[in-house]
Scaffold this active site. Sequence first.
Site, mmCIF file in Angstrom:
data_model
loop_
_atom_site.group_PDB
_atom_site.id
_atom_site.type_symbol
_atom_site.label_atom_id
_atom_site.label_comp_id
_atom_site.label_asym_id
_atom_site.label_seq_id
_atom_site.Cartn_x
_atom_site.Cartn_y
_atom_site.Cartn_z
ATOM 1 N N ALA A 118 -3.232 7.080 5.743
ATOM 2 C CA ALA A 118 -2.098 6.901 6.084
ATOM 3 C C ALA A 118 -1.775 5.110 5.454
ATOM 4 O O ALA A 118 -2.648 4.495 5.658
ATOM 5 C CB ALA A 118 -1.662 6.840 7.305
ATOM 6 N N THR A 119 -0.319 5.233 4.965
ATOM 7 C CA THR A 119 -0.377 3.772 4.540
ATOM 8 C C THR A 119 0.767 2.733 5.369
ATOM 9 O O THR A 119 0.362 2.050 6.190
ATOM 10 C CB THR A 119 -0.051 3.801 3.081
ATOM 11 N N THR A 120 2.022 2.510 4.700
ATOM 12 C CA THR A 120 2.640 1.382 5.150
ATOM 13 C C THR A 120 3.402 1.721 6.558
ATOM 14 O O THR A 120 4.308 2.421 7.031
ATOM 15 C CB THR A 120 3.719 1.085 4.227
#
EC number: 3.4.25.1
Lengths: 240, 279
Positions: free
Chosen positions: B56-58
């Site tokens: 999962a990123t930002t």
Amino acid sequence: MTQQFYVSPEQLMKDRADFARKGIARGRSVVVLSCSEGIALVAENPSPSLHKIGEIYDRIAFAAVGKYNEFESLRQAGVRYADVRGYSYDREDVTARGLASVYAQSLGAVFTADSKPFEVELAVAEVGLRQAEDHLYRLTFDGSIADEPDYVVMGGEIDAVNETLRSNWDAGQDFAGVIRAAAGALEGHLPDNGGASGQRRLGPEMLEVAVLDRDPMSSRGNRRAFRRLSNAEVTDILGD
Amino acid sequence: MNLPAGGHSSTFSQISHAATASFSEYLSRSAPDLLPGVRGSATGVSSNAEHLAPHATTIVAMTYAGGVIMAGDRRATMGNMIASRHIEKVFPADNYSVLGIAGTAGIALDVTRLFQVELEHYEKIEGTLLSLEGKANRLGAMIRGNLPMAMQGLAVIPLFAGFDTDRHLGRLFSYDVTGGRYEELEHHSVGSGSVFARGALKKLWKPNMDEDRAVSVAVESLYDAADDDSATGGPDVVRQLWPVVYAVNSAGAKRIPERVLAAAAEAVIASRAVAGREA
């Protein structure tokens, strides 16, 4: 060497039961009632911080009478049991039935094996989506368990409180109705009520009241159905 | 699962079991295999584990007048593939706090679930809410517990935001993989797109913004992150997917409804299209 006197198992169990019953009978009563809006839990309790009623899980609550330290340790154990179960399986898999049977096993084990039985009586309540799905379990000091419909009364003056509730309780009532009925029933049968001087009033500061909302997700946006009512709310309901 | 009553050791076991209000501590004693990171053996994990599990990123978070807001995009990646377009990375931790996660998705989701139970458990056992500092410290301890996995490439980096009911203001906390806790002022961002989101936040954030303005700033900074970072998903108008945004103020945590986010995202897209600039 001192001589061990023989005591028959029947006598031993009877003595323990008498001991536990006496301890419980000294306590003030607690009432748990199912109604159209959910489940109401009403206790006579002068302390604002030592609770007789508590939240266990999303739709499950706990009420107890007897020795505070004993039922508090059972309440905490119940919260741990429910949280571990909900975390390792799913929140849906935590049920009042499962919790009640674990409580029954613990109480039964203490009653037969420990030097002193627990002087407590418990109620485990689970609110359903419909009133027919409500579950009220009542557990006694020896580990016996009963599935009660409608309402549960525990503590000192069970018979008298039961008597009053039988005529005042009605499945179609809302929270305000059953809380008033419960407060009235507790009021009429205080252990120290002489009878001659009439009823003593139970003010909001003498009552501990909590409810399990039937559909907390749509009414409050929360899956936790348990809600403790403040003194002001109880005052409103009792209409003093 | 036994209750701590019964048998000859009951007094001892009751005292030892009742000694903690922490769910994770209780779990580590009674069922350690259920803790995130401990599950299974980590010895076989290779150093490029980011190709094995979705990431999962930002996440962006910022304060506004009366509270904090946190937003996350919807993309999870596995190496160069998109693993999910629907993943949610921002969760309510309890009534007054929210948690956003970047890093290995599976472990992060487990940490989130454990953290949610931890806060609720404390509340039920003690009959009172944990302080915001207390919550932030507990989260740090959980991230520290994941350090062995982080060393093998399965790191989880959360962003924590909540309303401090004593001080009556919204606060932000960031973490490193060792569980180090850092309070952030104004705004912060974590994840691979965070450098770009941070740049956008520096230009767009103003003191004392209202909630609507804060929502559109959050959406626009995620848009900038998605523009330059391949692991961050932008607003998806085809599938009608918008970021997940939570606002926390004195009334508690609430999820910003889809239609508000759709309007905010479409406004950002429209203004960029009108400007007709390349970057």
